[in-house]
Design a protein around this motif. Structure first.
Motif, PDB file in Angstrom:
ATOM      1  N   VAL A 201       0.832  -1.206   0.000  1.00 12.46           N
ATOM      2  CA  VAL A 201       0.000   0.000   0.000  1.00 12.46           C
ATOM      3  C   VAL A 201       0.866   1.256   0.000  1.00 12.46           C
ATOM      4  O   VAL A 201       0.681   2.164  -0.815  1.00 12.46           O
ATOM      5  N   SER A 202       1.847   1.294   0.902  1.00  8.01           N
ATOM      6  CA  SER A 202       2.657   2.511   1.050  1.00  8.01           C
ATOM      7  C   SER A 202       3.542   2.776  -0.160  1.00  8.01           C
ATOM      8  O   SER A 202       3.985   3.912  -0.357  1.00  8.01           O
ATOM      9  N   GLN A 203       3.806   1.754  -0.984  1.00  8.16           N
ATOM     10  CA  GLN A 203       4.642   1.962  -2.164  1.00  8.16           C
ATOM     11  C   GLN A 203       4.062   3.034  -3.080  1.00  8.16           C
ATOM     12  O   GLN A 203       4.787   3.752  -3.753  1.00  8.16           O
ATOM     13  N   PHE A 204       2.738   3.159  -3.080  1.00  6.08           N
ATOM     14  CA  PHE A 204       2.096   4.150  -3.932  1.00  6.08           C
ATOM     15  C   PHE A 204       2.171   5.556  -3.329  1.00  6.08           C
ATOM     16  O   PHE A 204       1.853   6.534  -3.991  1.00  6.08           O
ATOM     17  N   MET A 205       2.609   5.644  -2.060  1.00  6.63           N
ATOM     18  CA  MET A 205       2.763   6.940  -1.408  1.00  6.63           C
ATOM     19  C   MET A 205       4.218   7.302  -1.182  1.00  6.63           C
ATOM     20  O   MET A 205       4.539   8.472  -0.966  1.00  6.63           O
ATOM     21  N   ASP A 206       5.101   6.311  -1.216  1.00  7.55           N
ATOM     22  CA  ASP A 206       6.519   6.554  -0.963  1.00  7.55           C
ATOM     23  C   ASP A 206       7.175   7.247  -2.150  1.00  7.55           C
ATOM     24  O   ASP A 206       6.570   7.438  -3.200  1.00  7.55           O
ATOM     25  N   VAL A 207       8.454   7.597  -1.954  1.00  6.19           N
ATOM     26  CA  VAL A 207       9.238   8.196  -3.033  1.00  6.19           C
ATOM     27  C   VAL A 207       9.265   7.238  -4.216  1.00  6.19           C
ATOM     28  O   VAL A 207       9.671   6.086  -4.086  1.00  6.19           O
ATOM     29  N   LYS A 208       8.804   7.699  -5.367  1.00  9.62           N
ATOM     30  CA  LYS A 208       8.715   6.831  -6.532  1.00  9.62           C
ATOM     31  C   LYS A 208      10.085   6.662  -7.181  1.00  9.62           C
ATOM     32  O   LYS A 208      10.832   7.624  -7.352  1.00  9.62           O
ATOM     33  N   ARG A 209      10.393   5.422  -7.560  1.00  8.79           N
ATOM     34  CA  ARG A 209      11.681   5.119  -8.167  1.00  8.79           C
ATOM     35  C   ARG A 209      11.478   4.445  -9.519  1.00  8.79           C
ATOM     36  O   ARG A 209      10.385   4.006  -9.848  1.00  8.79           O
ATOM     37  N   LYS A 210      12.574   4.389 -10.267  1.00  5.05           N
ATOM     38  CA  LYS A 210      12.499   3.873 -11.627  1.00  5.05           C
ATOM     39  C   LYS A 210      12.041   2.417 -11.670  1.00  5.05           C
ATOM     40  O   LYS A 210      11.438   1.980 -12.640  1.00  5.05           O
ATOM     41  N   ASP A 211      12.356   1.669 -10.615  1.00  7.63           N
ATOM     42  CA  ASP A 211      12.003   0.245 -10.594  1.00  7.63           C
ATOM     43  C   ASP A 211      10.710   0.005  -9.815  1.00  7.63           C
ATOM     44  O   ASP A 211      10.563  -1.018  -9.140  1.00  7.63           O
ATOM     45  N   PHE A 212       9.780   0.944  -9.919  1.00  4.68           N
ATOM     46  CA  PHE A 212       8.525   0.862  -9.161  1.00  4.68           C
ATOM     47  C   PHE A 212       7.809  -0.458  -9.405  1.00  4.68           C
ATOM     48  O   PHE A 212       7.428  -1.164  -8.466  1.00  4.68           O
ATOM     49  N   TRP A 213       7.607  -0.819 -10.677  1.00  6.77           N
ATOM     50  CA  TRP A 213       6.831  -2.026 -10.990  1.00  6.77           C
ATOM     51  C   TRP A 213       7.624  -3.292 -10.708  1.00  6.77           C
ATOM     52  O   TRP A 213       7.050  -4.321 -10.332  1.00  6.77           O
ATOM     53  N   GLU A 214       8.951  -3.237 -10.852  1.00  7.97           N
ATOM     54  CA  GLU A 214       9.767  -4.385 -10.482  1.00  7.97           C
ATOM     55  C   GLU A 214       9.648  -4.651  -8.975  1.00  7.97           C
ATOM     56  O   GLU A 214       9.538  -5.797  -8.535  1.00  7.97           O
ATOM     57  N   MET A 215       9.649  -3.546  -8.201  1.00  8.28           N
ATOM     58  CA  MET A 215       9.499  -3.701  -6.757  1.00  8.28           C
ATOM     59  C   MET A 215       8.102  -4.217  -6.401  1.00  8.28           C
ATOM     60  O   MET A 215       7.938  -5.020  -5.473  1.00  8.28           O
ATOM     61  N   PHE A 216       7.108  -3.775  -7.141  1.00 12.04           N
ATOM     62  CA  PHE A 216       5.735  -4.241  -6.906  1.00 12.04           C
ATOM     63  C   PHE A 216       5.645  -5.748  -7.150  1.00 12.04           C
ATOM     64  O   PHE A 216       5.028  -6.484  -6.372  1.00 12.04           O
ATOM     65  N   ILE A 217       6.263  -6.221  -8.239  1.00 12.78           N
ATOM     66  CA  ILE A 217       6.294  -7.658  -8.522  1.00 12.78           C
ATOM     67  C   ILE A 217       7.035  -8.394  -7.409  1.00 12.78           C
ATOM     68  O   ILE A 217       6.640  -9.487  -6.986  1.00 12.78           O
ATOM     69  N   HIS A 218       8.113  -7.797  -6.929  1.00 10.24           N
ATOM     70  CA  HIS A 218       8.885  -8.390  -5.842  1.00 10.24           C
ATOM     71  C   HIS A 218       8.015  -8.575  -4.599  1.00 10.24           C
ATOM     72  O   HIS A 218       8.053  -9.637  -3.947  1.00 10.24           O
TER      73      HIS A 218
END
Length: 358
Positions: A201-218
Motif C-alpha cells: 500500500v505505502s509503495q504508492f505513497m513513498d518516493v517513486k523510483r524507476k524500478d517501481f513495478w519491479e518492486m511491486f512484482i517483488h
C-alpha cells in the motif's frame, strides 16, 4: 506418501478441507507447547499488524525521523532558484515528466521564450517537484530500523535451529511431522508478512523510483512465498529465505542515510557492505543453497507435488529481480571507480540535472 496427499496438505490447510467437506486432519489435536498450527487466522493477524506497522511508521517518521533530519539541516523546501510561474510550460510538464527536445522547442515558441530559457525553467521546476531529501531521509530511517530489528530477531531465532545449518532437514518429515510451527518462527512470519503487506500500500505513497513495478512484482512474489510456505508446511525454508534478504536491506538503507546526510564515509562503507552482502546472500547462498534445497533436496526427500513448481516459480522470480537490481549496484561501483561522487539512490526518479545551467 501419495502426490495427492501432499497436494491437499499443502494448500490453505484447514479451510481447504472444510470447503471440500473433509475432516481437517489436525482437528481435535493440540500443538505441542510453544507451537501453533498454521491457520487462516494468521493472515488476519498479519493484516491487523500491517495496519499497526503503518501507524507506527508514520509516527516514527513524524516524531523521530523528521526532527533528526532537521537537526542535520535537511528541509522540505527547495533551496535552488525558483522556477517561477509559467502556465504553458507547466502544462507541458503535466503531459510529460521528461519532454523531448522537440516538445520543448514547440513549448518555448508558444511561451515566447528562447529554447535555452525554457530548458532552464523546466529543470528548475522538475527539481521543485521532486521529493525533498528530508522525506527520503524519513523513509530510509524507518526502513533501516525495521530491517535491523527484523534481521536481528530472525538471526536470533534461527541460530539454534538445526535446519538453519542443514537445509536437508527443512524437508525431513514434511508435512505431518513439521506441520506445527514454533511460536518464535510464527512471530517472525507475522512480522515479515505484515511489513510487506504494508509496503504493497505505502509503495504508492513513498518516493517513486524507476524500478517501481519491479518492486511491486517483488512484493507480490514475496507475499506469495510467505503465505504459501506458512500454510503449506514449508516454513523452515521460508524463514531462511527471509533472513537472507534482510541483511542486504540494512546496509542499503544505511548507505542512503549517509548520502542524504552527506556523510561520505558512512555511505561508502555501508554501500561496500551492501554490495558484498548482496552478492553473498542473494546471488550465491539464495540460488545455490536455498533454491537448490527447494528444488533438489525437496524432490529427493519427498518427491514432487502439484504446487511445487508454483513455489519454485516465485523463488526464481525473486532471483531474476536480484540479478536485475545487481546491474544498478554495478553501475554505482563503476561510478565510484571512475571517481564520481554518488549523491543519490541510483534508482530514484531523476527528472532533471543536478546542476543548473544559467
Amino acid at each position: 506418501q501419495s502426490t495427492g496427499r501432499l497436494d491437499t496438505w499443502w494448500w490453505f490447510g484447514e479451510g481447504y478441507y472444510k470447503e471440500h467437506g473433509q475432516k481437517w486432519p489436525l482437528e481435535d489435536q493440540v500443538p505441542p507447547e510453544g507451537y501453533v498450527f498454521p491457520k487462516i487466522e494468521g493472515l488476519q493477524v498479519a493484516m491487523m499488524c500491517a495496519v499497526l506497522l503503518t501507524v507506527i511508521r508514520f509516527t516514527v517518521e513524524k516524531l523521530i525521523a523528521e526532527p533528526i533530519g532537521k537537526w542535520f539541516g535537511l528541509t522540505h523546501k527547495y533551496s535552488g532558484t525558483p522556477a517561477g510561474p509559467n502556465a504553458k510550460l507547466e502544462r507541458l510538464l503535466q503531459k510529460s515528466k521528461r519532454p523531448t527536445s522537440e516538445q520543448v522547442e514547440v513549448a518555448a515558441k508558444d511561451a515566447d521564450m528562447e529554447v535555452r530559457e525554457a530548458q532552464v525553467w523546466i529543470r528548475r521546476r522538475q527539481r521543485e517537484l521532486m521529493p525533498s531529501k528530508l522525506n527520503k531521509f524519513k523513509e530510509s530511517l524507518w526502513r533501516f530500523c525495521f530491517y535491523t530489528i527484523a534481521f536481528g530477531y530472525g538471526l536470533h531465532t534461527l541460530w539454534g535451529e538445526d535446519f538453519f545449518w542443514n537445509t536437508m532437514l527443512c524437508w525431513v518429515g514434511f508435512p505431518e511431522k513439521i506441520w506445527a510451527i514454533k511460536k518464535s518462527l510464527y512471530y517472525y512470519y507475522v512480522l515479515e508478512g505484515s511489513f510487506y503487506l504494508s509496503l504493497m500500500v505505502s509503495q504508492f505513497m513513498d518516493v517513486k523510483r524507476k524500478d517501481f513495478w519491479e518492486m511491486f512484482i517483488h512484493h507480490i512474489a514475496t507475499l506469495a512465498l510467505i503465505g504459501g510456505s506458512y500454510y503449506g508446511g514449508c516454513y523452515r525454508i521460508g524463514v531462511i529465505i527471509m533472513a537472507t534478504h534482510d541483511i542486504s536491506d540494512v546496509f542499503l538503507e544505511l548507505a542512503k542515510l549517509g548520502i542524504y546526510l552527506k556523510k561520505e564515509w558512512i555511505s561508502n562503507v555501508s554501500f561496500a557492505c551492501f554490495a558484498i552482502s548482496w552478492v553473498v546472500f542473494r546471488l550465491i547462498i539464495l540460488p545455490f543453497r536455498v533454491i537448490f534445497s527447494a528444488v533438489a533436496e525437496a524432490h529427493y526427500v519427498i518427491g514432487s507435488w502439484p504446487v511445487h513448481p508454483i513455489y519454485i516459480t516465485f523463488l526464481l522470480t525473486l532471483q531474476v529481480l536480484h540479478i536485475y537490481w545487481f546491474m544498478y549496484i554495478v553501475k554505482v561501483i563503476v561510478k565510484i571507480a571512475a571517481g564520481s561522487q554518488v549523491d543519490k539512490d541510483d534508482r530514484s526518479e531523476d527528472e532533471g540535472s543536478s546542476e543548473e545551467d544559467e
